[in-house]
Every structure is written in C-alpha cells, then in structure tokens.
Scaffold this motif. Structure first.
Motif, PDB file in Angstrom:
ATOM      1  N   GLU A   1      13.549  21.717 -22.036  1.00 26.80           N
ATOM      2  CA  GLU A   1      13.079  22.372 -21.034  1.00 26.80           C
ATOM      3  C   GLU A   1      11.157  22.162 -21.412  1.00 26.80           C
ATOM      4  O   GLU A   1      10.641  22.071 -20.506  1.00 26.80           O
ATOM      5  CB  GLU A   1      13.332  23.349 -20.781  1.00 26.80           C
TER       6      GLU A   1
ATOM      7  N   ARG B   1      10.420  18.896 -22.920  1.00 32.02           N
ATOM      8  CA  ARG B   1       9.697  18.122 -23.785  1.00 32.02           C
ATOM      9  C   ARG B   1       8.478  18.128 -22.631  1.00 32.02           C
ATOM     10  O   ARG B   1       7.551  17.064 -23.320  1.00 32.02           O
ATOM     11  CB  ARG B   1      10.360  17.236 -23.040  1.00 32.02           C
ATOM     12  N   GLY B   2       8.557  18.188 -21.665  1.00 27.19           N
ATOM     13  CA  GLY B   2       6.675  17.628 -20.805  1.00 27.19           C
ATOM     14  C   GLY B   2       6.182  18.244 -21.611  1.00 27.19           C
ATOM     15  O   GLY B   2       4.554  18.067 -21.770  1.00 27.19           O
ATOM     16  N   LEU B   3       5.949  19.714 -22.397  1.00 25.25           N
ATOM     17  CA  LEU B   3       4.716  20.297 -22.900  1.00 25.25           C
ATOM     18  C   LEU B   3       4.418  19.470 -24.383  1.00 25.25           C
ATOM     19  O   LEU B   3       3.545  19.082 -24.458  1.00 25.25           O
ATOM     20  CB  LEU B   3       5.169  21.890 -23.439  1.00 25.25           C
TER      21      LEU B   3
ATOM     22  N   GLU C   1       5.696  16.032 -24.861  1.00 22.78           N
ATOM     23  CA  GLU C   1       4.829  15.047 -24.454  1.00 22.78           C
ATOM     24  C   GLU C   1       2.868  15.045 -24.203  1.00 22.78           C
ATOM     25  O   GLU C   1       2.584  14.413 -24.654  1.00 22.78           O
ATOM     26  CB  GLU C   1       5.636  14.551 -23.611  1.00 22.78           C
ATOM     27  N   ALA C   2       2.685  16.053 -23.288  1.00 26.86           N
ATOM     28  CA  ALA C   2       1.085  16.129 -23.333  1.00 26.86           C
ATOM     29  C   ALA C   2       0.314  16.568 -24.301  1.00 26.86           C
ATOM     30  O   ALA C   2      -0.459  16.487 -24.536  1.00 26.86           O
ATOM     31  CB  ALA C   2       1.738  17.773 -21.824  1.00 26.86           C
TER      32      ALA C   2
ATOM     33  N   ARG D   1       0.605  13.686 -27.025  1.00 29.80           N
ATOM     34  CA  ARG D   1      -1.414  12.423 -26.231  1.00 29.80           C
ATOM     35  C   ARG D   1      -2.322  13.370 -26.318  1.00 29.80           C
ATOM     36  O   ARG D   1      -4.301  12.712 -26.855  1.00 29.80           O
ATOM     37  CB  ARG D   1      -0.707  12.571 -23.812  1.00 29.80           C
TER      38      ARG D   1
END
Length: 268
Positions: free
Chosen positions: A92, A94-96, A98-99, A102
């Motif tokens: 859950e 994962r988006g954090l 990846e951000a 980047r």
C-alpha cells in the motif's frame, strides 16, 4: 514461578496534561482552541470524565501530538488506534516509495537521503556517495544510521572541517525532537552519538561566518565541498511510518562545489 507485573497503561488524562504542559498552554487556552471548556479539560485530565474520540483528536491536533502518540492517547482512553503503522515495503506504500525515489533521483548530482524517526537511512540517491567516501565499512552495514555516519570517529567526522559547529547543530536538532516526542530509541541514539570523542581536523576556522545558513564543509578528493542542508516532511500524514519520514537534501553552498558535483559521473 516468578510473576512479573505488567506496568499500568498511562491514563488519557495524564497523557493529555503532559502534552499540554509541553506546549505551555493553560487549560483555558487549549479549551478555546479545541472548542471545549476549561472545566471539561480539567475533568478529562483528572480522570473524572472520559473524552470522546472526536475531542481527543481535536486536542491532539491543537497540541501537535505526533501521529504515533495519538494512537497512544486513543488506546489510553479505551479507543482503537486510528493510524496504521505499515512497513515501508508494504504494497500500500508503493506509491510513496516510487515518489521518494523520483525525488531523490531528481536531486542528483547533489546528495539526498530519507531517514525515519531514529535517523535510520531508508533511501538515498547515488550522489550521497560523495559524502560517504572514507566511511568505515561497519558503519555502512544495514541498518545504516545517518547520525552515526556523520558523527562517528570512523565516519564523516574526521573530514568535516567545521565539525564543532555541525555536531552542535545535529545534537540540538535531536534535543528539540526529544522535547517533543517520547522515544527511547531516539534518546539512546542521542546518548550514544553525543558521547563520541570529538575529532578535530584543525583546518577550518570555527568562527567563520556563514552567509545565510550554516554549511556542512567536508573534505573530498583533496578539496573542501560546502553544502546547505534542507529537510522536508509529509503534510498531514495518516500513517505512523510516513509521519516519521524526513528527506534531507544537500545543496551546493558555493560555485566550486556546484561545478565539482555537476562534473561527476555518477554512472561509473
């Protein structure tokens, strides 16, 4: 058979009083901010009234109670914890992740890293290697701790030209955190790193003025690089793990440092 008694859990009222006193607010001031009454706040703190979950959360918000401690308040009052504490590798988050990756990559060729609430390094970009040149291997073995890396005599400390100033800055940063949060791991880390013997390269003037912020001046490859540090955290986090993450970025404090870093080949 030896029976060990379980220590009683702190009552919500006592915890609230502790946070209110840390923030140096009167019961009336807190009541006005939280749309309550000083009488009710007094009853809650003395254990004569059980606060609603909604009131607890309003009080915690006005007292700027850390997310982890908000869960403790809720538990002490008999409510279920509201904020999850998921590991950083949880699907859950994962988006954090990846951000963050980047952002770290976008900051290259300048160093950047992400630490948790006890300064364990959870992510870093390739440029951080510039600061870690010469650090002993045992300090680079997981879990890597940013404070140990910086202040340990076998870490960056011998190469930091303004060590006394930078060490003082880091220790005061930890002291401010300890005044705001109850964290035994953080206190143990502070006691450890503050006891390290101070190595002095003896090459920098400790009274050298900074133009607008204290720089980190560190030797690398026969030159002195100068960095300004910034720290970013997440706004209104709803997860304990996320609430304790901080991204530290290092920007060149002078033109020679910028030119040197921009000429580096990070792919080598």
């Amino acid at each position: 058979m030896t029976i060990t008694a379980t220590p009683p859990r702190p009552e919500a009222g006592a915890l609230l009083r502790s946070w209110r006193e840390r923030r140096q607010l009167s019961q009336l001031e807190l009541a006005l901010r939280a749309d309550s009454s000083a009488r009710h706040i007094s009853f809650v703190e003395n254990g004569r009234a059980r606060p609603s979950q909604a009131l607890l959360l309003r009080l915690a918000d006005q007292l700027d109670v850390p997310v982890r401690e908000r869960n403790s308040l809720l538990l002490a009052a008999g409510y279920a914890p509201l904020y999850p504490e998921r590991p950083l590798d949880d699907p859950e988050l994962r988006g954090l992740r990846e951000a963050m990756e980047r952002l770290l990559a976008a900051h290259e060729p300048y160093p950047a890293l992400v630490v948790d609430g006890t300064y364990q390094v959870v992510a870093a970009n390739r440029a951080l290697g510039v600061l870690l040149a010469g650090v002993s291997e045992h300090l680079l073995a997981p879990p890597v701790n940013a404070m140990r890396l910086t202040l340990h005599p076998e870490g960056m400390a011998p190469r930091i030209r303004n060590l006394a100033q930078w060490r003082g800055h880091l220790l005061r940063q930890m002291e401010r955190q300890l005044a705001l949060v109850r964290s035994e791991p953080l206190r143990a880390l502070y006691e450890e790193v503050s006891a390290y013997p101070v190595t002095d390269p003896g090459a920098d003037d400790p009274t050298r003025p900074a133009p607008f912020a204290l720089p980190l001046r560190v030797e690398h490859g026969g030159r002195v690089l100068s960095f300004l540090s910034t720290i970013a955290t997440f706004n209104t986090p709803m997860d304990v793990t996320v609430s304790e993450l901080a991204m530290e970025t290092f920007l060149p404090a002078d033109a020679p440092t910028a030119a040197y870093l921009q000429a580096l080949d990070l792919d080598r």
